[in-house]
Design an enzyme around this catalytic site. Structure first.
Site, PDB file in Angstrom:
ATOM      1  N   GLU A 140       0.947  -1.194  -0.028  1.00 58.44           N
ATOM      2  CA  GLU A 140      -0.145  -0.108   0.015  1.00 58.44           C
ATOM      3  C   GLU A 140       1.006   1.318   0.045  1.00 58.44           C
ATOM      4  OE1 GLU A 140      -2.218  -2.883   2.729  1.00 58.44           O
ATOM      5  OE2 GLU A 140      -0.101  -2.689   1.798  1.00 58.44           O
ATOM      6  N   LEU A 192      22.784 -27.194  -2.986  1.00 56.83           N
ATOM      7  CA  LEU A 192      21.389 -26.748  -2.859  1.00 56.83           C
ATOM      8  C   LEU A 192      21.171 -25.070  -2.762  1.00 56.83           C
ATOM      9  CD1 LEU A 192      20.454 -29.113   0.263  1.00 56.83           C
ATOM     10  CD2 LEU A 192      19.708 -29.168  -2.215  1.00 56.83           C
ATOM     11  N   ASP A 213      25.562 -37.065  -2.733  1.00 57.74           N
ATOM     12  CA  ASP A 213      25.787 -36.138  -4.026  1.00 57.74           C
ATOM     13  C   ASP A 213      26.667 -35.109  -3.521  1.00 57.74           C
ATOM     14  OD1 ASP A 213      23.800 -37.935  -5.014  1.00 57.74           O
ATOM     15  OD2 ASP A 213      22.265 -36.834  -4.419  1.00 57.74           O
ATOM     16  N   ARG A 250      12.949 -23.574  -5.324  1.00 57.73           N
ATOM     17  CA  ARG A 250      13.938 -23.073  -4.150  1.00 57.73           C
ATOM     18  C   ARG A 250      13.921 -21.919  -3.870  1.00 57.73           C
ATOM     19  NH1 ARG A 250      19.729 -26.201  -5.725  1.00 57.73           N
ATOM     20  NH2 ARG A 250      19.103 -28.240  -5.745  1.00 57.73           N
TER      21      ARG A 250
END
Length: 382
Positions: free
Chosen positions: A54, A209, A205, A189
């Site tokens: 606003e 990330l 792995d 993500r």
């Protein structure tokens, strides 16, 4: 609900979607000020501590040398009525004397809920609520969940073959899906407050990330469920921003070393691990802790172990499934779940969105009762 109201509210919703990655822990909100079918000002909520939608719209209005008197203000969330990081938006609107305020959804924040609407009406401003409410809610399920049930909204990302396999038995999984699906996954993500994985994924792995495939003004916190405190001190995700490590085992020396690399170790009460007889992180307690840190949305990218544990614990609200047109046969499942003896015991989700990401497809499914609870919370005033 009139067509003009829907039209202008959808303009405000588009503005809110444009700040998808930047407002957390505040909700994504858009605002459009209109008179006689002419846009006088537009705005969207900025980063936490910055102006709300606003205020941004009123600033835009003043830059155009216009007045809001007699205008209609379309805003996707009930204007705030309390002093938080910023002053109340209700007071700013009342001072501009619009004729009407149209609101997509009421604010479930106990500090606001209903007070913004009441303040506007007390000032003689007409108020209409629940215009495109579901569309506005879709932008902010985590904020509403945190305010009403004190846990974030959790979606579980799964990338799999047509026969529901997420990796070969030797662990190979890169890449089952194509580049478009991977880029889309980075959008999810980026919009989340936390990207969560398990220790199995870290060890197998060594992921980063972080968000790399879409532009974003901030990176989400990376979090790891590590019940046995096995986190490697040479992991690739170290040094890329804050990391939360949830564990059921204490090691003060290791925690101190990791702290210097930006890792916050959070010990949580353990639940009994059925398979190995060892304590596991209390996943529900972890989500409650996250809500206390103002986490709205949690994006889970994990292996079948943690994915299955979250589903069994009832911690997943939504599934984000990327299916590739390939069959893998005897391979690892998307989630490791116990066998059922009856279909009546199956945990049923409801599909609500399908999107092609050639050559793959993205499916979204959620628990209908959880979504209904959010809808009820933002329509309570009606």
């Amino acid at each position: 609900m009139s067509r003009p109201d829907q039209y202008w509210m959808r303009q405000a919703i588009d503005l809110a979607a444009g700040v998808m990655y930047m407002t957390a822990p505040n909700p994504r909100v858009g605002c459009v000020i209109v008179r006689d079918d002419e846009v006088l000002g537009t705005g969207a909520t900025q980063e936490a501590g910055g102006p709300h939608a606003e205020i941004m719209a009123l600033r835009d209005l003043r830059r155009r040398h216009r007045s809001a008197e007699g205008a209609t203000v379309y805003v996707t969330l009930e204007p705030c009525s309390h002093h938080g990081r910023t002053p109340p938006c209700v007071d700013a609107l009342i001072a501009e004397r619009p004729a009407r305020v149209v609101i997509a959804m009421c604010d479930p924040n106990p500090l606001v809920h209903g007070r913004g609407v009441a303040g506007l009406r007390a000032a003689g401003i007409a108020v209409t609520t629940s215009v495109c409410s579901d569309e506005a809610l879709a932008l902010n399920p985590g904020f509403v969940a945190r305010m009403t049930r004190r846990t974030p909204w959790v979606w579980l990302k799964l990338a799999a073959s047509l026969d529901g396999r997420s990796a070969l038995n030797n662990g190979a999984s890169q890449w089952i899906t194509g580049p478009a699906a991977r880029a889309d996954g980075h959008h999810w993500r980026a919009r989340s407050s936390v990207v969560l994985t398990g220790m199995g994924t870290v060890l197998a792995d060594d992921p980063r990330l972080d968000v790399r495939l879409v532009p974003t003004p901030r990176q989400p916190v990376r979090a790891v469920v590590d019940s046995r405190f096995e986190f490697p001190e040479h992991a690739r995700m170290l040094g890329g921003g804050p990391i939360w490590l949830f564990t059921a085992r204490s090691d003060c020396d290791k925690a101190a070393r990791l702290a210097s690399a930006g890792v916050r170790v959070i010990p949580l009460p353990a639940t009994e691990g059925k398979a190995e007889g060892q304590g596991r992180v209390d996943l529900e307690g972890m989500l409650r802790w996250m809500a206390e840190q103002e986490v709205n949305e949690v994006h889970v990218e994990a292996g079948p172990g943690l994915s299955g544990a979250l589903l069994q614990a009832g911690c997943v609200d939504e599934l984000l499934v990327y299916l590739a047109p390939v069959l893998l046969g005897d391979a690892q499942p998307m989630a490791r779940l116990p066998a059922l003896d009856s279909l009546d015991r199956a945990n049923r989700f409801e599909f609500f969105d399908t999107h092609m990401l050639a050559p793959d497809v993205r499916l979204r499914a959620r628990l209908a009762r959880r979504w209904q609870a959010l809808q009820d919370a933002v329509q309570a005033l009606d």
